[in-house]
Enzyme design. Structure first.
Site, PDB file in Angstrom:
ATOM      1  N   LYS A  85       8.496  96.176  18.896  1.00 39.17           N
ATOM      2  CA  LYS A  85       8.904  97.530  18.616  1.00 39.17           C
ATOM      3  C   LYS A  85       9.979  97.658  17.603  1.00 39.17           C
ATOM      4  O   LYS A  85      10.492  96.575  17.137  1.00 39.17           O
ATOM      5  CB  LYS A  85       9.685  97.905  19.955  1.00 39.17           C
TER       6      LYS A  85
ATOM      7  N   TYR B  51      14.843 102.531  22.698  1.00 39.70           N
ATOM      8  CA  TYR B  51      15.050 102.396  24.068  1.00 39.70           C
ATOM      9  C   TYR B  51      15.608 103.548  24.907  1.00 39.70           C
ATOM     10  O   TYR B  51      15.154 103.908  26.079  1.00 39.70           O
ATOM     11  CB  TYR B  51      16.184 101.042  24.355  1.00 39.70           C
TER      12      TYR B  51
HETATM   13  P1  NAD Z   1      14.291  88.267  12.199  1.00 38.23           P
HETATM   14  O1  NAD Z   1      14.656  88.597  10.966  1.00 38.23           O
HETATM   15  O2  NAD Z   1      14.950  87.251  12.846  1.00 38.23           O
HETATM   16  O3  NAD Z   1      12.746  87.510  11.944  1.00 38.23           O
HETATM   17  C1  NAD Z   1      12.026  88.148  11.256  1.00 38.23           C
HETATM   18  C2  NAD Z   1      10.779  87.096  10.877  1.00 38.23           C
HETATM   19  O4  NAD Z   1       9.976  87.650   9.898  1.00 38.23           O
HETATM   20  C3  NAD Z   1      11.475  85.812   9.899  1.00 38.23           C
HETATM   21  O5  NAD Z   1      10.935  84.688  10.548  1.00 38.23           O
HETATM   22  C4  NAD Z   1      11.062  86.111   8.568  1.00 38.23           C
HETATM   23  O6  NAD Z   1      11.162  84.866   7.828  1.00 38.23           O
HETATM   24  C5  NAD Z   1       9.947  86.864   8.747  1.00 38.23           C
HETATM   25  N1  NAD Z   1       9.456  87.499   7.716  1.00 38.23           N
HETATM   26  C6  NAD Z   1       8.204  87.586   6.812  1.00 38.23           C
HETATM   27  N2  NAD Z   1       8.080  88.422   5.695  1.00 38.23           N
HETATM   28  C7  NAD Z   1       9.396  88.894   5.585  1.00 38.23           C
HETATM   29  C8  NAD Z   1      10.330  89.902   4.811  1.00 38.23           C
HETATM   30  N3  NAD Z   1       9.344  90.089   3.698  1.00 38.23           N
HETATM   31  N4  NAD Z   1      11.399  90.099   4.981  1.00 38.23           N
HETATM   32  C9  NAD Z   1      12.091  89.445   5.920  1.00 38.23           C
HETATM   33  N5  NAD Z   1      11.482  88.814   6.917  1.00 38.23           N
HETATM   34  C10 NAD Z   1      10.404  88.301   6.707  1.00 38.23           C
HETATM   35  O7  NAD Z   1      13.992  89.492  13.129  1.00 38.23           O
HETATM   36  P2  NAD Z   1      13.810  89.686  14.576  1.00 38.23           P
HETATM   37  O8  NAD Z   1      15.048  90.062  15.266  1.00 38.23           O
HETATM   38  O9  NAD Z   1      13.068  88.460  15.084  1.00 38.23           O
HETATM   39  O10 NAD Z   1      12.717  90.975  14.687  1.00 38.23           O
HETATM   40  C11 NAD Z   1      11.524  91.036  14.532  1.00 38.23           C
HETATM   41  C12 NAD Z   1      10.930  92.032  15.249  1.00 38.23           C
HETATM   42  O11 NAD Z   1      10.997  91.704  16.617  1.00 38.23           O
HETATM   43  C13 NAD Z   1      11.463  93.418  14.940  1.00 38.23           C
HETATM   44  O12 NAD Z   1      10.218  94.496  14.914  1.00 38.23           O
HETATM   45  C14 NAD Z   1      12.460  93.641  16.007  1.00 38.23           C
HETATM   46  O13 NAD Z   1      12.490  95.228  16.365  1.00 38.23           O
HETATM   47  C15 NAD Z   1      11.881  92.874  17.316  1.00 38.23           C
HETATM   48  N6  NAD Z   1      12.655  92.622  18.296  1.00 38.23           N
HETATM   49  C16 NAD Z   1      12.374  93.178  19.436  1.00 38.23           C
HETATM   50  C17 NAD Z   1      13.022  92.518  20.486  1.00 38.23           C
HETATM   51  C18 NAD Z   1      12.884  93.106  21.934  1.00 38.23           C
HETATM   52  O14 NAD Z   1      13.808  93.000  23.065  1.00 38.23           O
HETATM   53  N7  NAD Z   1      11.871  93.494  22.342  1.00 38.23           N
HETATM   54  C19 NAD Z   1      14.325  91.915  20.199  1.00 38.23           C
HETATM   55  C20 NAD Z   1      14.464  91.498  19.144  1.00 38.23           C
HETATM   56  C21 NAD Z   1      13.826  91.966  17.994  1.00 38.23           C
END
Ligand code: NAD
Length: 368
Positions: free
Chosen positions: A138, A224
């Protein structure tokens, strides 16, 4: 019993994907197929950031129907660390450049997209075209139009699509849905809900860039509360009016900080929501004709608490991500739609799109 059923369905799916009927399998192929069917489905995580590393990979150590089979990353050092930590073979490690080659890898059944929002559409479509089922985090995409493209691409490829809506597998949340939708205390008259946190992270992170995140607290956290209102009532909102507040314009120059909205539902319920990157919120309160119920915290994965008419709910805390992924793996095995398909992500994005339109126009905006 469950295993036998699972095995035979699995064989059918594998046979179908090979383009041969189960009856036409040679004894050798039957043996191979049986051996494979004893395995769990393989999931590949795309994007090894905070959520993939902190929640999904650990949850995949607890799942029954699926396991962490592969990874897709642009950072070779991360690939090495993950390979060691989770025993992932080199042949199941991909970069964004050779991602398409995953099509040839029989170890990977499901691709889980855990990337910045602007990349969800591209990688969901690529994954489906590579012949894999997809879970996408999401918010599903930058807007409802992208969600529709993703749904169409997965349908065309004959692959299942699910959104990472873990709360649909969480016992307190399931009880909230029951209380609201079955009108256990009469019709719900009003809902008050908010979700947010005080952003203290990197000011240059993708979450604060509209082109990458689509928006701020509304996209990330408000989703949410929007969905909570929808699943408490079991209805879809028809219009919305929104306002916003910005107290840190230098940090949130590109995305929304705090947004307030009122949703109009066909049943006339009063539904107020808010989202923020500058307040710590996480609750949903419902007032029904003959009682009230609430969850607080309502949306996280560090523990959910609920009350019904002031009395605590008693349900176990579960690993939401493990339950969510196990359920999707079972859907794949049984070739049935997930309870959180792409359409569910689309419905939330239609509301979010209308909230942004309302912030621009200052008027009520139709959700369509
Ligand atoms: P994050 O920034 O920690 O991780 C993102 C990942 O994408 C990194 O490994 C990064 O290297 C990679 N990436 C690849 N190309 C990129 C670019 N151009 N710019 C930036 N990063 C790039 O983010 P996250 O918190 O892991 O979130 C990722 C997804 O998961 C989002 O859609 C977020 O909403 C979702 N999420 C969901 C929940 C949940 O409870 N369902 C919780 C946290 C995050």
């Amino acid at each position: 019993m469950a295993t036998v059923q699972k095995t035979s369905r699995r064989n059918f799916i594998r046979s179908a994907s090979l383009g041969i009927g189960a009856l036409a399998l040679s004894p050798a192929l039957v043996q191979l197929s049986m051996a494979r069917s004893a395995k769990k489905l393989g999931i590949a995580l795309v994007g090894l950031g905070g959520y993939a590393g902190g929640q999904l990979a650990p949850a995949l150590q607890q799942t029954q129907n699926c396991y962490l089979a592969g990874i897709v990353t642009g950072t070779p050092s991360k690939a090495d660390d993950w390979a060691k930590k989770y025993n992932i073979p080199q042949k199941n490690i991909y970069s964004y450049e050779n991602f398409h080659e995953i099509a040839k890898n029989p170890d990977i059944d499901i691709i889980y997209i855990v990337l910045p929002v602007s990349m969800h559409k591209e990688y969901t479509i690529k994954a489906a075209q590579a012949g894999k089922h997809v879970i996408c985090e999401k918010p599903m995409a930058l807007n409802a139009g992208e969600c529709r493209e993703m749904i169409a691409a997965c349908k065309k490829a004959g692959k299942l699509l699910s959104i990472g809506y873990r709360l649909h597998f969480e016992p307190h949340t399931i009880e909230l849905m029951r209380l609201g939708q079955k009108q256990v205390y009469g019709k719900v008259k009003s809902i008050d809900t908010g979700n947010g946190f005080t952003y203290r992270g990197d000011p240059n992170a993708w979450r604060l860039k509209k082109a990458l995140a689509g928006g701020g607290g509304l996209m990330d956290m408000g989703i949410y509360s929007i969905q909570g209102s929808r699943y408490t009532l079991g209805q879809e909102p028809v219009a919305v009016k929104a306002t916003q507040e910005k107290t840190k314009p230098e940090l949130f120059k590109d995305v929304d900080e705090t947004v307030f909205w009122e949703l109009k539902f066909p049943g006339g319920q009063k539904v107020n929501g808010k989202s923020s990157y500058n307040h710590d919120w996480g609750y949903l309160k419902a007032e029904a004709e003959k009682g009230n119920f609430e969850l607080s915290p309502a949306f996280g994965y560090g523990g959910i608490n609920g009350k019904v008419n002031g009395n605590a709910m008693h349900f176990p805390q579960i690993n939401q991500q493990a339950a969510q992924m196990d359920d999707f793996a079972m859907c794949v095995l049984q070739n049935k739609q997930s309870r959180v398909p792409g359409e569910e992500g689309l419905k939330d994005m239609m509301v979010i799109d209308a909230i942004y339109r309302s912030l621009d126009s200052g008027n009520w905006e139709k959700i369509s």
